[in-house]
Design a protein around this motif. Sequence first.
Motif, PDB file in Angstrom:
ATOM      1  N   ARG A 271      48.453  19.272  88.106  1.00  0.00           N
ATOM      2  CA  ARG A 271      48.152  19.479  86.682  1.00  0.00           C
ATOM      3  C   ARG A 271      49.387  19.839  85.879  1.00  0.00           C
ATOM      4  N   PHE A 272      50.261  20.655  86.445  1.00  0.00           N
ATOM      5  CA  PHE A 272      51.392  21.178  85.675  1.00  0.00           C
ATOM      6  C   PHE A 272      52.685  20.426  85.999  1.00  0.00           C
ATOM      7  N   GLY A 273      53.427  20.111  84.937  1.00  0.00           N
ATOM      8  CA  GLY A 273      54.747  19.533  85.108  1.00  0.00           C
ATOM      9  C   GLY A 273      54.793  18.039  85.339  1.00  0.00           C
ATOM     10  N   ARG A 274      53.658  17.370  85.463  1.00  0.00           N
ATOM     11  CA  ARG A 274      53.669  15.925  85.728  1.00  0.00           C
ATOM     12  C   ARG A 274      53.896  15.116  84.449  1.00  0.00           C
ATOM     13  N   TRP A 275      53.871  15.801  83.308  1.00  0.00           N
ATOM     14  CA  TRP A 275      54.280  15.202  82.033  1.00  0.00           C
ATOM     15  C   TRP A 275      55.519  15.968  81.577  1.00  0.00           C
ATOM     16  N   MET A 276      56.615  15.298  81.311  1.00  0.00           N
ATOM     17  CA  MET A 276      57.843  16.000  80.948  1.00  0.00           C
ATOM     18  C   MET A 276      58.527  15.352  79.753  1.00  0.00           C
ATOM     19  N   LEU A 277      58.929  16.195  78.818  1.00  0.00           N
ATOM     20  CA  LEU A 277      59.810  15.797  77.735  1.00  0.00           C
ATOM     21  C   LEU A 277      61.169  16.437  77.997  1.00  0.00           C
ATOM     22  N   TRP A 278      62.180  15.599  78.156  1.00  0.00           N
ATOM     23  CA  TRP A 278      63.541  16.116  78.350  1.00  0.00           C
ATOM     24  C   TRP A 278      64.366  15.849  77.100  1.00  0.00           C
ATOM     25  N   THR A 279      65.250  16.784  76.770  1.00  0.00           N
ATOM     26  CA  THR A 279      66.124  16.608  75.623  1.00  0.00           C
ATOM     27  C   THR A 279      67.515  17.135  75.956  1.00  0.00           C
ATOM     28  N   PRO A 280      68.553  16.446  75.523  1.00  0.00           N
ATOM     29  CA  PRO A 280      69.900  16.959  75.783  1.00  0.00           C
ATOM     30  C   PRO A 280      70.229  18.195  74.958  1.00  0.00           C
ATOM     31  N   ARG A 281      69.568  18.326  73.801  1.00  0.00           N
ATOM     32  CA  ARG A 281      69.877  19.459  72.925  1.00  0.00           C
ATOM     33  C   ARG A 281      68.719  19.674  71.958  1.00  0.00           C
ATOM     34  N   ILE A 282      68.300  20.923  71.828  1.00  0.00           N
ATOM     35  CA  ILE A 282      67.185  21.239  70.932  1.00  0.00           C
ATOM     36  C   ILE A 282      67.317  22.684  70.477  1.00  0.00           C
ATOM     37  N   GLY A 283      66.682  22.994  69.353  1.00  0.00           N
ATOM     38  CA  GLY A 283      66.687  24.380  68.912  1.00  0.00           C
ATOM     39  C   GLY A 283      65.986  25.269  69.909  1.00  0.00           C
ATOM     40  N   SER A 284      64.723  24.948  70.212  1.00  0.00           N
ATOM     41  CA  SER A 284      63.936  25.768  71.126  1.00  0.00           C
ATOM     42  C   SER A 284      62.830  24.933  71.758  1.00  0.00           C
ATOM     43  N   THR A 285      62.790  24.884  73.084  1.00  0.00           N
ATOM     44  CA  THR A 285      61.685  24.205  73.768  1.00  0.00           C
ATOM     45  C   THR A 285      60.366  24.916  73.483  1.00  0.00           C
ATOM     46  N   GLN A 286      60.428  26.244  73.316  1.00  0.00           N
ATOM     47  CA  GLN A 286      59.221  27.021  73.053  1.00  0.00           C
ATOM     48  C   GLN A 286      58.618  26.645  71.706  1.00  0.00           C
ATOM     49  N   ASP A 287      59.455  26.501  70.700  1.00  0.00           N
ATOM     50  CA  ASP A 287      58.965  26.100  69.380  1.00  0.00           C
ATOM     51  C   ASP A 287      58.333  24.716  69.429  1.00  0.00           C
ATOM     52  N   LEU A 288      58.946  23.803  70.172  1.00  0.00           N
ATOM     53  CA  LEU A 288      58.435  22.436  70.219  1.00  0.00           C
ATOM     54  C   LEU A 288      57.013  22.390  70.763  1.00  0.00           C
ATOM     55  N   ILE A 289      56.763  23.035  71.896  1.00  0.00           N
ATOM     56  CA  ILE A 289      55.422  22.933  72.472  1.00  0.00           C
ATOM     57  C   ILE A 289      54.423  23.817  71.735  1.00  0.00           C
ATOM     58  N   ALA A 290      54.894  24.928  71.156  1.00  0.00           N
ATOM     59  CA  ALA A 290      53.975  25.795  70.421  1.00  0.00           C
ATOM     60  C   ALA A 290      53.471  25.115  69.145  1.00  0.00           C
TER      61      ALA A 290
ATOM     62  N   VAL B 225      52.031  20.010  80.023  1.00  0.00           N
ATOM     63  CA  VAL B 225      53.293  19.336  79.721  1.00  0.00           C
ATOM     64  C   VAL B 225      54.439  20.345  79.780  1.00  0.00           C
ATOM     65  N   VAL B 226      55.630  19.872  80.159  1.00  0.00           N
ATOM     66  CA  VAL B 226      56.817  20.725  80.174  1.00  0.00           C
ATOM     67  C   VAL B 226      57.895  20.068  79.323  1.00  0.00           C
TER      68      VAL B 226
END
Length: 371
Positions: A112-131, A141-142
Amino acid sequence: MPFPVRLPPPSTTAAVAAATVGAVLAAVALRGYLSASRHHPPAGLSMSAAAGAATTLVAYGKSAQEQELLASAASSVALGEGEPVGEVAVALAYDGAGFDAAAYMSALRARRFGRWMLWTPRIGSTQDLIAWNFAKLPVGVVCVADVQFKGRGRSKNVWESPPGCLMFSFTSQMQDARKLPLMQYVVCLSITEAIKELCRAKGLPELDVRIKWPNDLYLKGLKVGGILCTSSYEPKVYNICTGVGLNVDNAKPTTCLNAALQEANPTSPILKREDILAYFFNKFENLFEIFLNQGFQALEEQYYNSWLHSGQRVVVQDAHESKSGSVVTIQGLTPTGYLYAIGEDNKSYELHPDGNSFDFFTGLVRRKMEA
């Protein structure tokens, strides 16, 4: 109103693909995501050329169908408050990616967890993106970043995020509000257990990563990681966003896992971020299920074996009193997730942070517990 995608835990590989694809197809159809391909460059395109100054998100999945559907869903995300949709460019591949998604997916066993992934070379905050985009993305998703420039910890503290640090945020859900404060402890335990298991699997010296209450990770007396859990409520369910920062290959600003390995054995192979992330989700999925079904009590013994505080004596002040300087001995956690301690008067106390100190143990307030 957006519909969150909830993925059931299938029992076979075929069922995984069928259940996850079916769930996302239904949600995508409801939101009309499949027609929103305007931000979706062709697979394999070099995003350094296509995206310009935009934030690049590269979608990966356990199957090609999952990957394409995640990319379609991600095409309408926003980076956070005040950030326009046009600031994001989504693709299925990235030339010179700094994260080996294939190696990660190969090591991932979680259903269930982690099998969908968005990767980015640079971002402000991964927490902000998913929230900010919880309802648009599948639960579990991770988002992984090579570099963050707005990473944060508790109380709005800034988390330094240099290259070499494993930085990720992921989503989950639960219904019992009483368990929410304990979620960070399950994540901390999952990380320490995953690192031990990975070291054993690779034949490496075991790294004694320890938990500093409530949400920090320490190695040889130095901080190497931190966890941030936030939640929001929708009818009958709490949406949880968990962010993790772990120093894997960056010796600054404190130390890192690979520096400790090299110190123990200069010829030792190093740990890779991809393996750590996969092993984390493999472990977390199991512990999270135990936590939901049996409560944190079922994990307490494991947790105490990994934390720093059993028998620790700390100086505290009494709540609502000017008296200070009392010494108590930490015994464990209370059912609400605070520290349980015994005072010199042999009475039981619950320890709370004063809310002002950078270090929780600099300002602890004790409240007497009812017998």
